[in-house]
Scaffold this motif. Structure first.
Motif, PDB file in Angstrom:
ATOM      1  N   LEU A 212      38.660 -27.848  -3.774  1.00  0.00           N
ATOM      2  CA  LEU A 212      38.864 -28.215  -2.387  1.00  0.00           C
ATOM      3  C   LEU A 212      40.003 -29.212  -2.275  1.00  0.00           C
ATOM      4  N   ALA A 213      40.825 -29.009  -1.272  1.00  0.00           N
ATOM      5  CA  ALA A 213      41.945 -29.915  -1.090  1.00  0.00           C
ATOM      6  C   ALA A 213      41.459 -31.242  -0.545  1.00  0.00           C
ATOM      7  N   LYS A 214      41.906 -32.327  -1.173  1.00  0.00           N
ATOM      8  CA  LYS A 214      41.557 -33.662  -0.719  1.00  0.00           C
ATOM      9  C   LYS A 214      42.610 -34.099   0.268  1.00  0.00           C
TER      10      LYS A 214
ATOM     11  N   SER B 139      47.914 -36.266   4.473  1.00  0.00           N
ATOM     12  CA  SER B 139      48.501 -35.675   3.269  1.00  0.00           C
ATOM     13  C   SER B 139      47.467 -34.790   2.587  1.00  0.00           C
ATOM     14  N   HIS B 140      47.864 -33.578   2.230  1.00  0.00           N
ATOM     15  CA  HIS B 140      46.955 -32.643   1.524  1.00  0.00           C
ATOM     16  C   HIS B 140      47.779 -31.855   0.516  1.00  0.00           C
TER      17      HIS B 140
ATOM     18  N   ASP C 133      56.075 -26.587   3.670  1.00  0.00           N
ATOM     19  CA  ASP C 133      55.336 -26.663   2.400  1.00  0.00           C
ATOM     20  C   ASP C 133      53.830 -26.912   2.604  1.00  0.00           C
ATOM     21  N   ARG C 134      53.431 -27.222   3.817  1.00  0.00           N
ATOM     22  CA  ARG C 134      52.026 -27.423   4.217  1.00  0.00           C
ATOM     23  C   ARG C 134      51.329 -28.538   3.446  1.00  0.00           C
ATOM     24  N   LYS C 135      52.050 -29.397   2.798  1.00  0.00           N
ATOM     25  CA  LYS C 135      51.417 -30.472   2.020  1.00  0.00           C
ATOM     26  C   LYS C 135      51.057 -31.670   2.885  1.00  0.00           C
TER      27      LYS C 135
ATOM     28  N   CYS D 145      41.000 -35.532   9.415  1.00  0.00           N
ATOM     29  CA  CYS D 145      41.789 -34.369   9.008  1.00  0.00           C
ATOM     30  C   CYS D 145      41.006 -33.630   7.920  1.00  0.00           C
ATOM     31  N   LEU D 146      40.824 -32.333   8.091  1.00  0.00           N
ATOM     32  CA  LEU D 146      40.109 -31.544   7.096  1.00  0.00           C
ATOM     33  C   LEU D 146      40.928 -30.329   6.713  1.00  0.00           C
ATOM     34  N   VAL D 147      40.751 -29.898   5.482  1.00  0.00           N
ATOM     35  CA  VAL D 147      41.419 -28.698   5.000  1.00  0.00           C
ATOM     36  C   VAL D 147      40.354 -27.772   4.435  1.00  0.00           C
ATOM     37  N   GLY D 148      40.365 -26.514   4.839  1.00  0.00           N
ATOM     38  CA  GLY D 148      39.365 -25.587   4.336  1.00  0.00           C
ATOM     39  C   GLY D 148      39.691 -24.148   4.644  1.00  0.00           C
ATOM     40  N   ASP D 149      39.028 -23.281   3.913  1.00  0.00           N
ATOM     41  CA  ASP D 149      39.179 -21.838   4.077  1.00  0.00           C
ATOM     42  C   ASP D 149      38.360 -21.398   5.272  1.00  0.00           C
ATOM     43  N   ARG D 150      38.972 -20.660   6.187  1.00  0.00           N
ATOM     44  CA  ARG D 150      38.295 -20.303   7.415  1.00  0.00           C
ATOM     45  C   ARG D 150      37.528 -18.991   7.316  1.00  0.00           C
ATOM     46  N   SER D 151      37.551 -18.330   6.188  1.00  0.00           N
ATOM     47  CA  SER D 151      36.887 -17.035   6.104  1.00  0.00           C
ATOM     48  C   SER D 151      35.378 -17.220   6.150  1.00  0.00           C
ATOM     49  N   SER D 152      34.700 -16.292   6.798  1.00  0.00           N
ATOM     50  CA  SER D 152      33.253 -16.405   6.968  1.00  0.00           C
ATOM     51  C   SER D 152      32.514 -16.179   5.658  1.00  0.00           C
TER      52      SER D 152
END
Lengths: 111, 113
Positions: B1-3, B23-24, B67-69, B88-95
Motif C-alpha cells: 500500500l502506498a504511504k 506525497s505518495h 509522475d503521480r508521486k 489524503c489516501l491512495v488506494g485501488d478502486r476496483s471492487s
C-alpha cells in the motif's frame, strides 16, 4: 445520498462489560469498516468486511470482534471492555475501497 | 500500500486559496488519490478523487502531476467553516480489492478571520 448510521453517538460503559456497536448502511455496499480514532494517532482500521459473514483483521483487531449477518449491518463487539478502548469509533461503507462513506461516530468511554 | 505524507497543520485567512500537498512516492498503477475532510466530532467526508491531471468539483480541485508521486488539494477562497482535518489516501478502486486503506494523521487546516 449514502447514509451510514451508528447506534449511539455517546456511550459510557464499565470495565469488563461486553459492548456492542452497531452500524447500518442503506446503499447496498459490499464493504464495511470499523475504525477507531485517537488524538495524534489518526484513524486506525480495526476490522473490515467485504461480504456477508466475511471479515478480515485490520491493523488493531486485538480486543475486538465483528459480526456481519446481513449486508447492511456490521457490528463491532468489545468482548470485555477496558479503559484503553476509550475512543471514537467510526463505521464506514463503500463499493470500492478508495471511496468510503462514514457514519457520525460513537464516542465510547470505558470507566 | 502506498504511504502518504502531508503537512501536520496549516493556517490560512478567510478568502485565501489554500493548497495542501500530499506525497505518495510508491503509488501503484491502479491506485486513485482520494481526499477526505473531517470536522470535529464527525466522521470523515469524501470531497474529491482523481487519477491524473486535474479534477474539479463544487468543493475543491485536485492537481496530479504526470509522475503521480504527489497531489495537491486546492480549496478556493476558504471560509471559517473550512477549518477541518484533511486526509489524503491512495488506494485501488476496483471492487475486487479487499486490501486496506491507510489514513495518516491528516492536515489540520485552521482558517482565521
Amino acid at each position: 445520498d449514502v447514509k451510514v448510521t451508528q447506534s449511539s453517538r455517546y456511550l459510557v460503559k464499565r470495565t469488563g462489560e461486553k459492548v456492542f456497536l452497531e452500524c447500518v448502511q442503506d446503499m447496498d455496499h459490499e464493504n464495511m469498516f470499523w475504525y477507531r480514532q485517537d488524538p495524534g494517532l489518526g484513524l486506525r482500521l480495526i476490522y473490515f468486511s467485504y461480504d456477508v459473514k466475511m471479515k478480515e483483521k485490520g491493523d488493531i483487531p486485538e480486543g475486538y470482534s465483528v459480526s456481519r449477518e446481513k449486508k447492511e449491518r456490521f457490528s463491532l463487539i468489545l468482548e470485555s471492555a477496558s479503559t484503553n478502548q476509550t475512543s471514537m469509533y467510526l463505521c464506514a461503507s463503500s463499493t470500492s475501497l478508495a471511496t468510503q462513506y462514514f457514519g457520525p461516530g460513537t464516542r465510547l468511554t470505558v470507566l | 500500500l502506498a504511504k502518504t505524507t502531508q503537512p501536520i497543520s496549516m493556517d490560512s485567512y478567510e478568502g485565501q486559496e489554500v493548497n495542501i500537498t500530499c506525497s505518495h512516492n510508491n503509488i501503484a498503477t491502479n491506485d486513485y488519490i482520494t481526499w477526505y475532510q473531517q470536522f470535529p466530532s464527525q466522521g470523515p467526508r469524501f470531497i474529491i478523487q482523481g487519477y491524473k491531471t486535474k479534477v474539479t468539483n463544487e468543493v475543491a480541485s485536485l492537481f496530479i502531476p504526470a509522475d503521480r508521486k504527489s497531489s495537491t488539494l486546492s480549496l478556493p477562497r476558504v471560509s471559517l467553516s473550512d477549518t477541518a482535518v484533511y486526509y489524503c489516501l491512495v488506494g485501488d478502486r476496483s471492487s475486487s480489492n479487499t486490501g486496506k486503506l491507510i489514513f495518516g494523521q491528516g492536515t489540520t487546516l485552521q482558517v482565521k478571520p
